[in-house]
Write a protein that holds these residues in place. Structure first.
Motif, mmCIF file in Angstrom:
data_model
loop_
_atom_site.group_PDB
_atom_site.id
_atom_site.type_symbol
_atom_site.label_atom_id
_atom_site.label_comp_id
_atom_site.label_asym_id
_atom_site.label_seq_id
_atom_site.Cartn_x
_atom_site.Cartn_y
_atom_site.Cartn_z
ATOM 1 N N GLU A 46 0.818 -1.211 0.000
ATOM 2 C CA GLU A 46 0.000 0.000 0.000
ATOM 3 C C GLU A 46 0.854 1.263 0.000
ATOM 4 O OE1 GLU A 46 -2.951 -0.302 3.100
ATOM 5 O OE2 GLU A 46 -3.853 -2.087 2.197
ATOM 6 N N GLU A 47 1.982 1.232 0.694
ATOM 7 C CA GLU A 47 2.852 2.409 0.681
ATOM 8 C C GLU A 47 3.499 2.612 -0.681
ATOM 9 O OE1 GLU A 47 2.863 4.792 2.974
ATOM 10 O OE2 GLU A 47 1.322 3.487 3.822
ATOM 11 N N PHE A 107 0.446 3.985 -2.853
ATOM 12 C CA PHE A 107 -0.166 5.276 -2.539
ATOM 13 C C PHE A 107 0.833 6.386 -2.230
ATOM 14 C CE2 PHE A 107 -3.681 2.378 -2.084
ATOM 15 C CZ PHE A 107 -4.700 3.085 -2.711
ATOM 16 N N ARG A 108 1.850 6.126 -1.424
ATOM 17 C CA ARG A 108 2.829 7.167 -1.110
ATOM 18 C C ARG A 108 4.015 7.116 -2.069
ATOM 19 N NH1 ARG A 108 -1.400 6.890 1.751
ATOM 20 N NH2 ARG A 108 -0.724 5.013 2.752
ATOM 21 N N SER A 125 -4.132 11.624 -2.967
ATOM 22 C CA SER A 125 -3.675 10.250 -2.704
ATOM 23 C C SER A 125 -4.241 9.721 -1.389
ATOM 24 C CB SER A 125 -2.148 10.156 -2.733
ATOM 25 O OG SER A 125 -1.584 10.867 -1.662
ATOM 26 N N SER A 126 -4.429 10.602 -0.406
ATOM 27 C CA SER A 126 -5.009 10.178 0.876
ATOM 28 C C SER A 126 -6.495 9.873 0.743
ATOM 29 C CB SER A 126 -4.777 11.252 1.940
ATOM 30 O OG SER A 126 -3.408 11.440 2.151
ATOM 31 N N PHE A 175 -6.629 6.595 -0.942
ATOM 32 C CA PHE A 175 -6.242 5.568 0.025
ATOM 33 C C PHE A 175 -7.424 5.238 0.935
ATOM 34 C CE2 PHE A 175 -4.215 4.517 4.196
ATOM 35 C CZ PHE A 175 -3.712 3.283 3.833
ATOM 36 N N GLY A 184 -3.438 8.354 5.895
ATOM 37 C CA GLY A 184 -2.810 8.654 4.610
ATOM 38 C C GLY A 184 -2.124 10.007 4.592
ATOM 39 N N CYS A 237 7.304 5.257 6.248
ATOM 40 C CA CYS A 237 5.860 5.085 6.038
ATOM 41 C C CYS A 237 5.487 3.609 6.111
ATOM 42 C CB CYS A 237 5.454 5.663 4.689
ATOM 43 S SG CYS A 237 5.784 7.418 4.510
ATOM 44 N N HIS A 273 3.006 2.068 8.869
ATOM 45 C CA HIS A 273 1.835 1.364 8.325
ATOM 46 C C HIS A 273 1.794 -0.076 8.851
ATOM 47 C CE1 HIS A 273 -0.983 1.057 4.644
ATOM 48 N NE2 HIS A 273 -1.284 0.094 5.498
#
Length: 187
Positions: free
Chosen positions: A55-56, A59-60, A85-86, A89, A116, A132, A136
């Protein structure tokens, strides 16, 4: 990049307000796993690790970088890319509607959005996605990740929203200040 004075002050306020959340995230699993079978602890570890890394990166990493490129000429690109992006997410957690109540899922979406933006800010401050991934992982490393209902339908959405609202507001302010400082130093 050096932080501006206002950004440093707001970052410290965010850290002070966020400490109880961070402590509860780190301590809750320790208390809960003491009575768990080792195979469940390993499963919990693998799921949290995969979620944290994948996920990181999505998304990040990929999405945030793509949005920064897309909004390159916009002076608020860090703020806009971080918020979009948040939001995405948070919305990604709507998939949990397939196996848990609406109230639990909406609570997760609110919590995921807030998480996020905190993770975006952490990424910008550290200029590194690894921190991150670590945070997470610890957020997801809890026994509830092994169940089909990862939210709580017993908690009202107003309480969930009010619980994360201070972090949400403080992080958005910090993200805005980061963006402003970046623009000022790169004129």
């Amino acid at each position: 990049m050096q932080s501006g004075k206002a950004q440093k002050i707001w970052s410290w306020i965010l850290l002070i307000v966020g400490v109880p959340y961070i402590i509860s995230i780190l301590l809750a699993p320790i208390m809960q796993i003491t009575h768990m079978a080792i195979n469940k602890i390993i499963s919990m570890f693998v799921i949290a690790l995969m979620a944290g890394v994948i996920e990181e990166l999505l998304f990040r990493g990929l999405l945030f970088n793509s949005l920064l490129s897309f909004f390159y000429h916009n002076k608020n690109r860090f703020l806009i890319a971080g918020l979009i992006s948040s939001i995405l997410f948070g919305c990604m957690h709507l998939i949990n509607l397939t196996h848990q109540p609406l109230q639990s899922t909406v609570g997760q979406v609110i919590f995921a959005f807030t998480t996020g933006i905190i993770l975006i800010y952490l990424r910008l401050l550290s200029n590194n996605i690894v921190w991150c991934m670590v945070l997470h992982f610890f957020i997801d490393f809890k026994p509830v990740i092994l169940t089909s209902n990862t939210g709580s339908h017993n908690i009202s959405l107003v309480k969930v929203f009010l619980a994360v609202l201070p972090l949400m507001i403080l992080t958005i302010i910090c993200l805005w200040l980061f963006n402003r400082h970046y623009v000022q130093t790169n004129k």
